[in-house]
Structures are given as structure tokens and as C-alpha cells.
Design an enzyme around this catalytic site. Structure first.
Site, PDB file in Angstrom:
ATOM      1  N   ASP A  19      -1.839 -13.754   1.386  1.00 57.19           N
ATOM      2  CA  ASP A  19      -1.428 -12.982   1.859  1.00 57.19           C
ATOM      3  C   ASP A  19      -1.901 -12.651   3.290  1.00 57.19           C
ATOM      4  O   ASP A  19      -1.821 -13.422   4.229  1.00 57.19           O
ATOM      5  CB  ASP A  19      -3.145 -12.110   1.109  1.00 57.19           C
ATOM      6  CG  ASP A  19      -2.330 -10.398   0.294  1.00 57.19           C
ATOM      7  OD1 ASP A  19      -2.792 -10.008   1.990  1.00 57.19           O
ATOM      8  OD2 ASP A  19      -2.440 -10.638  -0.967  1.00 57.19           O
ATOM      9  N   HIS A  54      -5.436  -6.466   3.964  1.00 59.95           N
ATOM     10  CA  HIS A  54      -5.084  -6.200   3.128  1.00 59.95           C
ATOM     11  C   HIS A  54      -5.711  -7.891   2.050  1.00 59.95           C
ATOM     12  O   HIS A  54      -6.130  -7.737   0.460  1.00 59.95           O
ATOM     13  CB  HIS A  54      -3.443  -6.369   2.891  1.00 59.95           C
ATOM     14  CG  HIS A  54      -3.051  -6.246   2.092  1.00 59.95           C
ATOM     15  ND1 HIS A  54      -2.782  -7.667   1.167  1.00 59.95           N
ATOM     16  CD2 HIS A  54      -2.749  -5.310   0.571  1.00 59.95           C
ATOM     17  CE1 HIS A  54      -1.887  -7.193  -0.368  1.00 59.95           C
ATOM     18  NE2 HIS A  54      -1.823  -5.813  -0.416  1.00 59.95           N
ATOM     19  N   SER A 103      -1.022  -4.784  -5.515  1.00 62.95           N
ATOM     20  CA  SER A 103      -1.725  -5.456  -5.079  1.00 62.95           C
ATOM     21  C   SER A 103      -2.976  -5.566  -5.435  1.00 62.95           C
ATOM     22  O   SER A 103      -3.483  -6.792  -5.331  1.00 62.95           O
ATOM     23  CB  SER A 103      -1.403  -5.637  -3.159  1.00 62.95           C
ATOM     24  OG  SER A 103      -0.671  -6.189  -2.990  1.00 62.95           O
TER      25      SER A 103
END
Length: 717
Positions: A128, A166, A453
Site C-alpha cells: 500500500d 491509506h 480498499s
């Protein structure tokens, strides 16, 4: 020099917005090698093409290299006999949207069961944007990783320009252990930073991260990232498949390109990966009503807007341009286009509106954002048809609208990408998990995000629980237990289709204590081209209970032209595994073109199990051209003969040829006005380079009613 056609490769759309590179700028391509070792190929390149730089090597999950250089030099390397395939480097992005400030409790509680398992001893790699391993909820479980952006051992989130959050959010859903508890709060967390500032990265970094994670012995990898290449043969998809072969369970986010079909992107197209779509949990839906009308219009709040909490009736007004008069105290309707959603919202608020409703220019739902605007009025959207109804029944007839609420069932998030996968015509996603309003860790605290996600790490956490409970289980065992135990979501008593939900919504307790395993988890019959079609498939059933059980199979509901022959019942002793055959037969004369999908039902032991199936008849609405062929017809003097089929009349069609990998433009093959619907054939005289041999993309550009569509077809000349 005439072209000699060695092979023709035909596929459907791989990308949109096609453009060629600048010939004066360096670029990177990925080369898949044949049986040549990477070290041997590197020495060959160093001696013959020293100006090229090998920037990444792949030997564990992909036999190949990433090469950087000028397009003219890359043209030379792509022709070497050791090269099997070449691919342009795709850009990968995170799959999330930011929501309002959070308040605990967390959606991870929804999928974390009452179980003694916590993921202890299981290694989970998060590929990620990096992870803030100093976060108090993550620092205890963080064990290390690697940064494929800066190439060091510090995979921290980007903290300055283009700051990211994220990866930290994803890691918290999987394994936070503090104020927040992840699905598997005792896992060993590893971070592989493949996406840099702004959450962007390339296939070079993603493949390298997968390789690092596999070599580090990860039990599970989570990939909450993707691109728009809907095909099973992209190198990231191949890398995922190889990682699974080597024993790593790979979880991939389906993507956020819904609600359209055919929107699953690589690497979520991997057949054996667990592809996760996003579900929305039961909630209240706001609706607009008009007195005396038997209709309710759903309100779709834009991202970043305050909730729609209007407690009384309001008049409507359609606002255009700089209109000032008569806006105060009303719900404003504005048509999409001209200015951004944020500008429209700011304008309506400044003129005194109570709320803003944006009317889409199509009859599809509109999902937009005014993130960062922080207006005190709600901003929402309706489809074109819904907006016209409000204008007719509300504004034109001077009727005020009221807001009511109703309970909305558990369903699929509108943004969640849908299948199927092109070329393989297979069911995706495989399973659903929560993906709306998910609160998790971010640098400095907690944040609510939404997207596939957020759904994928829920499944990664559940997979960690399964791996702790059953260390001997393979990646396919884990996938089988998840899909066999999933709960089918329904809307008004009708199951959502497999291309939206796969096998259904995750049932963690049932996956940990399975009662029946069904293999395969989905039946993919492919594309049906024969008029009369029959296919027999084998299903394996394994009784995981300690009692003998009798099972009954039910075919899907009857459809014209489709018949099923299935075993009516069978019995399994404790632990027994049995292979059974079923057959489907079709007559295309009675069937509609397009995707056909549904479920075969199995009942037994007081439970129902559902096996998704899918097949496609001829074409579907995703393509306007099919069957492009470029070949040498030895009965003519033409360099090439072309053939393709159009599903509708086209105003203009052109075909341009680009070198695969470097994407350098080699010339325009064809330029036609008003080609007709159906089969089109003709001849081409070429005016291009002398050495034609090699792989290309033939990019077909169509113009229909003022709109442009691009369809690249790989061809080998």
C-alpha cells in the site's frame, strides 16, 4: 516489404484514454522473459544495449525485468529473442474516499466473531502507501517491511507533499490492537510501500512489492489498489497468481468503478485471488416525496456533504447561472455540467438555499464529492429521470417536497466495481465485506473512509483468523471456506447478481467452523458461441461436520433456452468428499445476448448454500466492435486484409498501430466514414517501417453521435 502474420491475438477493451509517449523522454516497460534466467538476460542487455537500465528484477513471482530508457532503445530490447511479452507500466491508485470525522465503535466488530482466534503468529503483508508504525494501535504488531518507492527499510507513509494515510487505515482494519481493535488484533503486520505521494504507484513497484512479501514469508498479502485493466493476463495479475502458487493467500480490492458492469481491474481479475467487493450495512435512507404522488426519490448525498436532515416541507426552484431572486429557503435543483459540484454547492449556499440537488445528465445514479468545502447545507444528487420528475411534479405544479426515511437492507455499495472479467468471462468479485463508513487508524488518530480498499482488509483479517485456526490450509482452502459459507444478499427477496456480490457477504464464524465445502466456488462457463451448447462440469462436495448429512440440489429458475441436469440428492458421511457431475444445455435461438448469471442452490443440514454461475452469449453492452482481424490474404496484392464486426452503425472509424510496450505510433492503418453495422471487410496498403515483425496494439477509435470510444486489440505481426 509485405507483412507476414505469425499469429492473431484478439481481445476486448484493455484501457481508455489511450495516448502515446514522448519519444524524447525516458520511460519504463516490463519484459516477461521466456526460459532465460534474469541474470543471463541482464548480462546480454549490458553488453548489447548499455544505455538501458534494469530498474527491477522479478524471479520469484514473475520471470522478467523492468527496463528504463529512451523509447528507441526500448524498441531494440523488446525484439530480443529472450522476450516473451512486453507491457507498458500501469499506474495504480488506492481505492478509497474520505468521509466525516469518526466516532467509535468500528465496523470491524461486525466481522470479528466471538472466537478464541486473533491471528496470532500469522504474517500479513500490507502492499500500500506504507504504514505509520508509530501509531499506538499498530506499533505493537508492526514487524517490518520494505519501501519500494524510496528503496529502503522504512515503509512509512508519505508525510510531506502528497501525504498519505491509506496504508495505515488498511493496516488498522486488519490488525490494530489498542483503542481500536482490528479483525485479527494479534497478527504480525508488515508494510510494503508500493504507492508513493498522493497514493500513486506503478506496476513495477507493485510487482516488486509482491515479490518482497513472498520472499519474506507472508502468509497473507492485502492489495487495496488497482487499475482499469479488466483482463486476466496483465503482469500484476500474473504476479498475484504466482504468489498464490507459492502458498501466499492474496486479497485484492475489486475497485471503485461501480455501479457499471465490466469494471473489475487488475490485479482483482486474478482467478485464484480473493477479490473483495464493498457492502453497505443496514441503514436509513432519506427520500423525497410529494403529496398525492405515489413515488419516492432516493437522496444520494455527495461525499463531503453534511447529512440530509431536513425536518419539514420545502418548495423547489431550478437555479441557473447567477440567478439571485427567489432562492432563499428553498431546495435548489441544478443540472450537472458547466461548473464543478463544489462551485454549484457554494453558489446555492451563498444565495440562501436550504439544500442543493444536482440532476445528472443520464439516468444513471450520480456519485460525486464536495470534499473540503464544509458547507452547512446538504448537497445530494438524482438521476436525469428523477430530476425531471421533481421538476414536473414539484416545481411546475407548485408542490412542496417532504423528506421521509426508510430502513435500507444490507446491500452492495454503489461504487463497488462489478464483474465479470473479460476474456475469461468469470465471476468477480468473490465475496463482500463492509466498505462504507469504515473507521480505522490514520497518522495522528482515526478517520472514516469508504471504498473496496476498506472491504479487502476485513477479509485479510478473517483469512488470518482462518490461518491461525488451520495452519495447514492452503490459499485455495481459505478461499473455499470463505465462499462456501458466505451469506447471499437479497433485495426485495431477489438475490443480488453474482457479478455484484460473488458468493455473498462474509460470515466469519461459519468460515472458521465450516460445515460444507464446495469446489469450485463459482461456475464459469465462458462465452457461448455455438447455437446448441452442452457442457458437463464437476463439483466436489466435502462434509466438514461430524454427522452424516443428506443434501439436495436445486437448479436456477427456468429461463428460455437453458436447461440443467443435476443430481437431485446425495449423502455424505462425516469428512467424506464426493465428486458429482452436472450439465447445462442451451439453445441460443431462445436466448438474449449478453451476460446470464444466477445461482445453483444446495440444501442440507438445515442450511442453504449458493454456487454462482455465469456465461455470456455472443456480445454484451461493453463493446461496440468485436472480432478485429488483421491478416495476409494471399489471393490479393494488399499488405493486409482487415475484418471486424460492429454492433451498431458508426459515424467514423480509424485504426492506428502502436508498438506494444513502448507504445510508439507506427502509423494509421485505416480511416473510414460511416461503416455499417455488422461485418466490415477490406484491404490495407501500408506505408510504414521496413521491419514490421513484433507485437502491436491496433487501437480502433469510433465516433458515434459525437462521442469517441477507443478499443485496443493486441496483434502479433
Amino acid at each position: 516489404m509485405p507483412l507476414k502474420i505469425a499469429a492473431i491475438l484478439i481481445t476486448i477493451t484493455l484501457l481508455t484514454g489511450f495516448s502515446q509517449p514522448d519519444p524524447d523522454e525516458e520511460m519504463t516497460i516490463i519484459l516477461e522473459l521466456k526460459d532465460t534466467p534474469v541474470s543471463t538476460f541482464k548480462n546480454h542487455v549490458a553488453s548489447r544495449l548499455p544505455r538501458l537500465e534494469i530498474v527491477a528484477e522479478y524471479e520469484t513471482i514473475f520471470n522478467g525485468v523492468a527496463v528504463k530508457g529512451m523509447p528507441s532503445e526500448l524498441e531494440k530490447i523488446s525484439r530480443l529473442k529472450e522476450v516473451a511479452n512486453q507491457y507498458p507500466v500501469q499506474t495504480y491508485t488506492t481505492q478509497e474516499e474520505v468521509l466525516a470525522e469518526p466516532s467509535l465503535p468500528l465496523t470491524t466488530d461486525v466481522v470479528r466473531p466471538n472466537t478464541p482466534y486473533s491471528g496470532k503468529g500469522v504474517k500479513v503483508g500490507v502492499i500500500d502507501t506504507g504504514v505509520d508504525y508509530t501509531h499506538p494501535d499498530l506499533e505493537g504488531n508492526y514487524q517490518g517491511g520494505f519501501d519500494l518507492v524510496d528503496f529502503d527499510d522504512d515503509p512509512m507513509e508519505t508525510t510531506e507533499d502528497g501525504a498519505t494515510l491509506h496504508g495505515t487505515h488498511v493496516a488498522g482494519i486488519i490488525g490494530a490492537d489498542g483503542e481500536m481493535k482490528g479483525v485479527a488484533p494479534d497478527v504480525d503486520l508488515y508494510a510494503y510501500r508500493a504507492l508513493g505521494p498522493g497514493g500513486m504507484g506503478t506496476s513495477v513497484q507493485v510487482i516488486a512489492a509482491i515479490e518482497e512479501a513472498v520472499e519474506d514469508g507472508m502468509d497473507i498479502i492485502n492489495l487495496s489498489l488497482g487499475n482499469d485493466v479488466n483482463g486476466p493476463d496483465w503482469p500484476t495479475t500474473k504476479a498475484v497468481e504466482r504468489a498464490i502458487e507459492l502458498g501466499t493467500t492474496v486479497i485484492v480490492a475489486a475497485g471503485n468503478a461501480g455501479p457499471d458492469t465490466w469494471t473489475i481491474g487488475s490485479p482483482a481479475t486474478s482467478e485464484n485471488a480473493i477479490t473483495v467487493g464493498a457492502s453497505s450495512l443496514p441503514t436509513e435512507q432519506s427520500l423525497l416525496t410529494i403529496s398525492g404522488e405515489d413515488r419516492q426519490i432516493p437522496i444520494r448525498i455527495l461525499q463531503g456533504s453534511k447529512p440530509w436532515n431536513l425536518a419539514k416541507k420545502y418548495p423547489l426552484i431550478e437555479m441557473e447561472g447567477d440567478q439571485v431572486e427567489g432562492v432563499t429557503g428553498k431546495i435548489v435543483l441544478m443540472r450537472r455540467g458547466g461548473t464543478s459540484f463544489a462551485e454549484k454547492a457554494q453558489h446555492a449556499y451563498q444565495k440562501g438555499a436550504e439544500a442543493l440537488m444536482i440532476i445528472n445528465h443520464t439516468n444513471e445514479p450520480l456519485h460525486g464529492s464536495i470534499e473540503g468545502l464544509n458547507l452547512p447545507i446538504p448537497v445530494a444528487a438524482v438521476s436525469k429521470e428523477e430530476g425531471e420528475w421533481l421538476l414536473e411534479k414539484g416545481l411546475a405544479e407548485d408542490q412542496w417536497v417532504d423528506t421521509v426515511t426508510e430502513e435500507v437492507d444490507h446491500g452492495i455499495a454503489p461504487f463497488s466495481s462489478r464483474g465479470p472479467v473479460t476474456s475469461s468471462w468469470s465471476v468477480k468479485p468473490d465475496i463482500l465485506a463492509p466498505g462504507v463508513n469504515v473507521v480505522s487508524t490514520v497518522p495522528g488518530g482515526y478517520q472514516a473512509l469508504q471504498g473496496t480498499s476498506m472491504a479487502a482488509p476485513h477479509i485479510a483479517g478473517v483469512a488470518a483468523l482462518l490461518k491461525e485456526a488451520y495452519p495447514e490450509w492452503t490459499p485455495l482452502d481459505i478461499k473455499q471456506s470463505l465462499m462456501s459459507s458466505a451469506d447471499l444478499l437479497q433485495q426485495k427477496g431477489v438475490p443480488l447478481p453474482p457479478t455484484e456480490q460473488g458468493a455473498g457477504y462474509v460470515d466469519t464464524e461459519a468460515a472458521i467452523q465450516p460445515e460444507l465445502w464446495i469446489d469450485p466456488g463459482a461456475l464459469n462457463f465462458g462465452r457461448i458461441e455455438e447455437n446448441l451448447y452442452r457442457k458437463k462440469v464437476k463439483l466436489t462436495f466435502e462434509n466438514k461436520r461430524d454427522t452424516t448429512e443428506t443434501y439436495h440440489m436445486k437448479p436456477p429458475e427456468k429461463q428460455p433456452g437453458i436447461g440443467w441436469t443435476i443430481p437431485t440428492s446425495f449423502q455424505l458421511a462425516p469428512g467424506e468428499k464426493k465428486e458429482l457431475s452436472m450439465e447445462v444445455h442451451m439453445n441460443k435461438s431462445f436466448m438474449n445476448d449478453g451476460v446470464h448469471e444466477g445461482y445453483v442452490t444446495v440444501e442440507g443440514g438445515g442450511e442453504q448454500y449458493h454456487i454462482p454461475y455465469l456465461f455470456m452469449v455472443d456480445t454484451s453492452n461493453y463493446e461496440k466492435i468485436s472480432g478485429l482481424e488483421l491478416y495476409k490474404d494471399w489471393e490479393t496484392d494488399a499488405d493486409l486484409t482487415y475484418r471486424f464486426n460492429l454492433t451498431e452503425p458508426v459515424d467514423h472509424l480509424s485504426i492506428d498501430l502502436y508498438r506494444a510496450g513502448t507504445m510508439l505510433h507506427q502509423g494509421q492503418l485505416l480511416d473510414l466514414d460511416d461503416p455499417a453495422e455488422g461485418l466490415n471487410e477490406g484491404e490495407i496498403k501500408l506505408n510504414m517501417i521496413d521491419d514490421y515483425a513484433g507485437p502491436y496494439l491496433a487501437v480502433v477509435t469510433l465516433e458515434i453521435d459525437g462521442k469517441t470510444y477507443s478499443y485496443p486489440f493486441p496483434v502479433q505481426l
